[in-house]
Design an enzyme around this catalytic site. Sequence first.
Site, mmCIF file in Angstrom:
data_model
loop_
_atom_site.group_PDB
_atom_site.id
_atom_site.type_symbol
_atom_site.label_atom_id
_atom_site.label_comp_id
_atom_site.label_asym_id
_atom_site.label_seq_id
_atom_site.Cartn_x
_atom_site.Cartn_y
_atom_site.Cartn_z
ATOM 1 N N THR A 67 6.632 5.061 6.444
ATOM 2 C CA THR A 67 5.850 6.251 6.081
ATOM 3 C C THR A 67 4.351 5.997 6.081
ATOM 4 O O THR A 67 3.569 6.955 6.050
ATOM 5 C CB THR A 67 6.209 6.699 4.654
ATOM 6 O OG1 THR A 67 5.940 5.598 3.766
ATOM 7 C CG2 THR A 67 7.673 7.110 4.549
ATOM 8 N N HIS A 98 -16.978 9.391 5.612
ATOM 9 C CA HIS A 98 -17.241 9.549 4.173
ATOM 10 C C HIS A 98 -16.832 8.329 3.346
ATOM 11 O O HIS A 98 -17.497 8.004 2.373
ATOM 12 C CB HIS A 98 -16.486 10.764 3.623
ATOM 13 C CG HIS A 98 -17.053 12.070 4.084
ATOM 14 N ND1 HIS A 98 -16.724 13.272 3.496
ATOM 15 C CD2 HIS A 98 -17.934 12.366 5.075
ATOM 16 C CE1 HIS A 98 -17.375 14.253 4.110
ATOM 17 N NE2 HIS A 98 -18.102 13.733 5.081
HETATM 18 C C1 RB5 Z 1 11.181 0.315 4.700
HETATM 19 O O1 RB5 Z 1 12.490 0.747 4.822
HETATM 20 C C2 RB5 Z 1 10.307 1.448 4.181
HETATM 21 O O2 RB5 Z 1 10.487 1.586 2.808
HETATM 22 C C3 RB5 Z 1 8.854 1.158 4.479
HETATM 23 O O3 RB5 Z 1 8.693 1.031 5.856
HETATM 24 C C4 RB5 Z 1 7.855 2.200 4.039
HETATM 25 O O4 RB5 Z 1 8.195 3.461 4.493
HETATM 26 C C5 RB5 Z 1 7.499 2.180 2.613
HETATM 27 O O5 RB5 Z 1 6.616 2.899 2.134
#
Ligand code: RB5
Length: 146
Positions: A67, A98
């Site tokens: 993510t 900024h």
């Molecule tokens: C790994 O599975 C996942 O938790 C990591 O890549 C990330 O998304 C964590 O914030």
Amino acid sequence: MKITIGSDHGAVDLKEEIKKFLQESKIDVQDVGTFGNESVDYPDIAEKVCSDILSGKSERGIVLCGTGIGISIAANKIKGIRCALCNDVYSAKMSREHNNANVLAMGGRVLGFGPAVEIVKAWIETEFSGDERHNRRIGKITALES
Ligand code: RB5
């Protein structure tokens, strides 16, 4: 410009794509891994990328995980690092203008290759504005570190 890049297993393919773009743009890229699909811990990758910036080996860093959230949180725990998690070009530009972000975070399970490369392009091409008000605010962020 020298850039260190790293990802956990959630963004290895995106890391390769970004690396290709940076190399084609004649940017000196250091890749600290990971290099396969085996599960690794994103704080370890954040630490490797950020230590290159703090030592002066690289000017900027790019950190990737599934993510982008975990690795950006980890990077921002390190003194001297201003890591911006960006899912769009506007945020990427603003994080430079900024916030003088020295690390860019993105999510390999969030962004497609095309948009991610556009974000990287905007981020590396945008300079810090240097405005007094932005310097003052960054100074206050730095003060929060101690
Ligand atoms: C790994 O599975 C996942 O938790 C990591 O890549 C990330 O998304 C964590 O914030």
